[in-house]
Design a protein around this motif. Structure first.
Motif, PDB file in Angstrom:
ATOM      1  N   ALA A  85      39.138  32.699  41.008  1.00  0.00           N
ATOM      2  CA  ALA A  85      38.411  33.936  40.691  1.00  0.00           C
ATOM      3  C   ALA A  85      39.063  35.193  41.293  1.00  0.00           C
ATOM      4  N   PRO A  86      39.484  35.171  42.555  1.00  0.00           N
ATOM      5  CA  PRO A  86      40.100  36.385  43.112  1.00  0.00           C
ATOM      6  C   PRO A  86      41.407  36.759  42.394  1.00  0.00           C
ATOM      7  N   ALA A  87      42.247  35.768  42.130  1.00  0.00           N
ATOM      8  CA  ALA A  87      43.508  36.057  41.443  1.00  0.00           C
ATOM      9  C   ALA A  87      43.243  36.579  40.027  1.00  0.00           C
ATOM     10  N   LEU A  88      42.213  36.024  39.407  1.00  0.00           N
ATOM     11  CA  LEU A  88      41.835  36.454  38.066  1.00  0.00           C
ATOM     12  C   LEU A  88      41.400  37.918  38.083  1.00  0.00           C
ATOM     13  N   CYS A  89      40.771  38.324  39.139  1.00  0.00           N
ATOM     14  CA  CYS A  89      40.345  39.719  39.297  1.00  0.00           C
ATOM     15  C   CYS A  89      41.558  40.644  39.252  1.00  0.00           C
ATOM     16  N   VAL A  90      42.592  40.284  40.002  1.00  0.00           N
ATOM     17  CA  VAL A  90      43.811  41.104  40.050  1.00  0.00           C
ATOM     18  C   VAL A  90      44.508  41.085  38.679  1.00  0.00           C
ATOM     19  N   ALA A  91      44.613  39.903  38.085  1.00  0.00           N
ATOM     20  CA  ALA A  91      45.317  39.789  36.801  1.00  0.00           C
ATOM     21  C   ALA A  91      44.592  40.574  35.702  1.00  0.00           C
ATOM     22  N   ALA A  92      43.243  40.533  35.722  1.00  0.00           N
ATOM     23  CA  ALA A  92      42.473  41.261  34.709  1.00  0.00           C
ATOM     24  C   ALA A  92      42.666  42.765  34.878  1.00  0.00           C
ATOM     25  N   CYS A  93      42.736  43.202  36.118  1.00  0.00           N
ATOM     26  CA  CYS A  93      42.969  44.629  36.395  1.00  0.00           C
ATOM     27  C   CYS A  93      44.317  45.049  35.815  1.00  0.00           C
ATOM     28  N   GLU A  94      45.328  44.233  36.059  1.00  0.00           N
ATOM     29  CA  GLU A  94      46.668  44.556  35.547  1.00  0.00           C
ATOM     30  C   GLU A  94      46.698  44.490  34.017  1.00  0.00           C
ATOM     31  N   LEU A  95      45.955  43.537  33.468  1.00  0.00           N
ATOM     32  CA  LEU A  95      45.935  43.395  32.001  1.00  0.00           C
ATOM     33  C   LEU A  95      45.443  44.675  31.318  1.00  0.00           C
ATOM     34  N   VAL A  96      44.410  45.296  31.898  1.00  0.00           N
ATOM     35  CA  VAL A  96      43.857  46.496  31.243  1.00  0.00           C
ATOM     36  C   VAL A  96      44.607  47.769  31.662  1.00  0.00           C
ATOM     37  N   GLY A  97      45.734  47.575  32.350  1.00  0.00           N
ATOM     38  CA  GLY A  97      46.567  48.734  32.677  1.00  0.00           C
ATOM     39  C   GLY A  97      46.332  49.315  34.052  1.00  0.00           C
ATOM     40  N   GLY A  98      45.529  48.631  34.875  1.00  0.00           N
ATOM     41  CA  GLY A  98      45.277  49.125  36.226  1.00  0.00           C
ATOM     42  C   GLY A  98      46.375  48.718  37.202  1.00  0.00           C
ATOM     43  N   ASP A  99      46.325  49.308  38.376  1.00  0.00           N
ATOM     44  CA  ASP A  99      47.242  48.954  39.468  1.00  0.00           C
ATOM     45  C   ASP A  99      46.696  47.762  40.240  1.00  0.00           C
ATOM     46  N   ARG A 100      47.600  46.926  40.721  1.00  0.00           N
ATOM     47  CA  ARG A 100      47.167  45.773  41.523  1.00  0.00           C
ATOM     48  C   ARG A 100      46.340  46.226  42.730  1.00  0.00           C
ATOM     49  N   ALA A 101      46.748  47.348  43.322  1.00  0.00           N
ATOM     50  CA  ALA A 101      46.057  47.826  44.528  1.00  0.00           C
ATOM     51  C   ALA A 101      44.586  48.147  44.254  1.00  0.00           C
ATOM     52  N   GLN A 102      44.268  48.478  43.007  1.00  0.00           N
ATOM     53  CA  GLN A 102      42.872  48.810  42.694  1.00  0.00           C
ATOM     54  C   GLN A 102      41.964  47.584  42.759  1.00  0.00           C
ATOM     55  N   MET A 276      38.193  28.252  23.574  1.00  0.00           N
ATOM     56  CA  MET A 276      37.378  29.469  23.538  1.00  0.00           C
ATOM     57  C   MET A 276      37.951  30.548  24.456  1.00  0.00           C
ATOM     58  N   ALA A 277      38.508  30.119  25.587  1.00  0.00           N
ATOM     59  CA  ALA A 277      39.107  31.085  26.518  1.00  0.00           C
ATOM     60  C   ALA A 277      40.263  31.817  25.837  1.00  0.00           C
ATOM     61  N   ILE A 278      41.139  31.056  25.189  1.00  0.00           N
ATOM     62  CA  ILE A 278      42.292  31.644  24.505  1.00  0.00           C
ATOM     63  C   ILE A 278      41.828  32.581  23.392  1.00  0.00           C
ATOM     64  N   LYS A 279      40.764  32.193  22.719  1.00  0.00           N
ATOM     65  CA  LYS A 279      40.222  32.994  21.605  1.00  0.00           C
ATOM     66  C   LYS A 279      39.798  34.388  22.094  1.00  0.00           C
ATOM     67  N   GLU A 280      39.212  34.449  23.268  1.00  0.00           N
ATOM     68  CA  GLU A 280      38.793  35.758  23.800  1.00  0.00           C
ATOM     69  C   GLU A 280      39.991  36.680  23.975  1.00  0.00           C
ATOM     70  N   LEU A 281      41.113  36.092  24.379  1.00  0.00           N
ATOM     71  CA  LEU A 281      42.300  36.924  24.646  1.00  0.00           C
ATOM     72  C   LEU A 281      42.934  37.421  23.351  1.00  0.00           C
ATOM     73  N   GLU A 282      42.753  36.644  22.269  1.00  0.00           N
ATOM     74  CA  GLU A 282      43.359  37.042  20.990  1.00  0.00           C
ATOM     75  C   GLU A 282      42.856  38.400  20.530  1.00  0.00           C
ATOM     76  N   ASN A 283      41.625  38.711  20.929  1.00  0.00           N
ATOM     77  CA  ASN A 283      41.034  39.961  20.452  1.00  0.00           C
ATOM     78  C   ASN A 283      41.326  41.166  21.343  1.00  0.00           C
ATOM     79  N   LEU A 284      42.105  40.958  22.378  1.00  0.00           N
ATOM     80  CA  LEU A 284      42.459  42.085  23.248  1.00  0.00           C
ATOM     81  C   LEU A 284      43.727  42.735  22.709  1.00  0.00           C
ATOM     82  N   SER A 285      43.574  43.441  21.623  1.00  0.00           N
ATOM     83  CA  SER A 285      44.767  43.958  20.947  1.00  0.00           C
ATOM     84  C   SER A 285      45.445  45.043  21.796  1.00  0.00           C
ATOM     85  N   GLY A 286      46.773  45.005  21.742  1.00  0.00           N
ATOM     86  CA  GLY A 286      47.535  46.038  22.446  1.00  0.00           C
ATOM     87  C   GLY A 286      47.724  45.772  23.930  1.00  0.00           C
TER      88      GLY A 286
END
Lengths: 304, 304
Positions: A85-102, A276-286
């Motif tokens: 869960a903690p690593a996922l938090c950082v990765a999700a932040c980076e995915l949406v264009g945020g900085d790791r530090a945030q 289902m997990a992979i399916k959610e990511l398919e819709n994150l266009s761009g």
């Protein structure tokens, strides 16, 4: 699964019926078998996140007086088996264009609350069945109880202090605090722990799904959502990543139950969650979803 | 006492030497004995605060599914002996000119975290000496552990959700979250509980002062400071009310220890704390300190 998931966050989120069988997804077939390079990249990505979280925690938890209080805190936080869960938090932040530090402070807070829950789950209470795998108890029960009790507020303190002057991020931080309180509270992890105590139904697959959804599922859902919130993702992205996290967490939880008679049925469900997990990511266009999708595509194969 | 207090909040706050004897303060002499009217007013003031906090808690903790989880939460929160810290939070807010409504959520959060600490203090752990007064255990240890674990994040959730749209109070709420995390964390209440476990030194007065400062003292200091923060008090007022709360909480804690051989010495210290508490209020010029001062002038005489 449909029944267990239909009340997630109070509103129906899935109308899938229970899958009897999931065909292997293309990515897990031999045609898409991860290459050595992909595996190395994935390992390196997640390892770098874990290293950053750990570095932050080591700074945040100095060993100071009274050492008898702080040494068990550090020991516990660093020794407890890591959830994703903690690593996922950082990765999700980076995915949406945020900085790791945030996201690294929220990720550290998630590590802290997860460690406290883990410690309390292993307390030798008089009415507690001894069904948990043995862990190394560095301290007596009294200190382990206090250590857990001290760690949770510390997690919230770290978060509340992470509001930067001039950053105007207090609304996001407050939202993250609410997300974490709910994930670990009476309707989240505590609900899962409570139902886990009701042992009579242990062989029931529906019951295992509920426990895993409440314990591991919602913690990971929370981690992914918090990362997306802090990184400035849209509401749609936050909700998609929350679902991705839910499925990843449930997979992690359910894999711990595999080994009994229910193995075949559970593995079907796990494969369904992966799809289902992979399916959610398919819709994150761009967005570059490759790093985060590796969590279910590559990382789970390599036991990262 | 000077030694125990000199590290409060990391900086020396008192240079008083240990009092050998405190003469009765004018207000406790017969000339200033509280009148029946004053006692009635005081009772009514604090009772109205407690009623408002309790009403808020009853709304905040509906008994819902799973009842087996929520019923123990409500039972515990409403059944645990009340500390004065939550009421002090509301009174401090009103003293600095704030509205009661601005403090009632923080006061409720303080009730919640205090209830959780109380529940965990009475858990029957294998290595725990049975020196605590017996309380009625409505549930088994497992549920009491989970209940406490669920209550703490719920307290922080209530706080984080109390940020009003357009109120622009998120900075104050975040500051209050930090105050409460510190009061109940490893350097606050947990430190006191830890030292209380070190039983060898029980007859030592200095040790009792330290335990009471960390457990009851800092919780009440936090309550008063939070009320002043939320009510918009100045930094000077916040710090004076924090000290007032510290002394009030220590008095409350130490009175629980009276009864053994150390009675005479402890009562001297309690009287010294009372004098110092009143002194803090003298410097709050332009504020009506009467309601809050009644906590040590009248209320303690009436066992409110």
């Amino acid at each position: 699964m449909a029944r267990a998931l239909s009340h997630f966050n109070g509103k129906p989120t899935l109308s899938l019926s229970k899958p009897n069988h999931y065909p292997p997804s293309p990515s897990s077939s031999s045609a898409h078998k991860p290459t050595t390079v992909a595996i190395a990249q994935t390992k390196s990505y997640w390892a770098s996140i874990e290293a950053d979280i750990e570095a932050h925690l080591r700074t945040a938890i100095p060993v100071r007086q009274p050492v008898a209080v702080f040494e068990p805190v550090r020991h516990l936080v660093l020794a407890v088996p890591k959830a994703k869960a903690p690593a996922l938090c950082v990765a999700a932040c980076e995915l949406v264009g945020g900085d790791r530090a945030q996201a690294v402070v929220a990720a550290s807070a998630l590590r802290l609350v997860h460690s406290a829950a883990h410690a309390h789950e292993h307390l030798p209470l008089m009415d507690r069945p001894n069904h948990k795998p043995a862990i190394h108890h560095a301290c007596g029960p009294n200190i382990e109880l206090l250590t857990g009790d001290g760690i949770v507020p510390f997690g919230f303190e770290l978060l509340a202090r992470s509001v930067g002057s001039g950053q105007n991020n207090s609304d996001r931080v407050l939202r993250v605090i609410i997300e974490i309180t709910r994930a670990i509270g009476s309707q989240g992890m505590i609900d899962g722990q409570y139902h886990e105590l009701q042992q009579g139904a242990r062989s029931n697959e529906e019951w295992i799904e509920h426990v895993c959804m409440k314990k591991e599922g919602e913690l990971h859902a929370c981690g992914a959502a918090c990362g997306a919130i802090l990184g400035g993702g849209s509401e749609e992205e936050i909700e998609k990543l929350r679902k991705f996290g839910l499925y990843v967490g449930m997979m992690e939880g359910m894999l711990n139950w595999v080994g009994g008679n229910e193995e075949v049925g559970l593995m079907d469900v796990v494969e369904g969650l992966r799809v289902m997990a992979i399916k959610e990511l398919e819709n994150l266009s761009g967005r570059n979803v490759e790093p985060i999708s590796s969590l279910v595509e590559v990382a789970s194969l390599c036991n990262l």
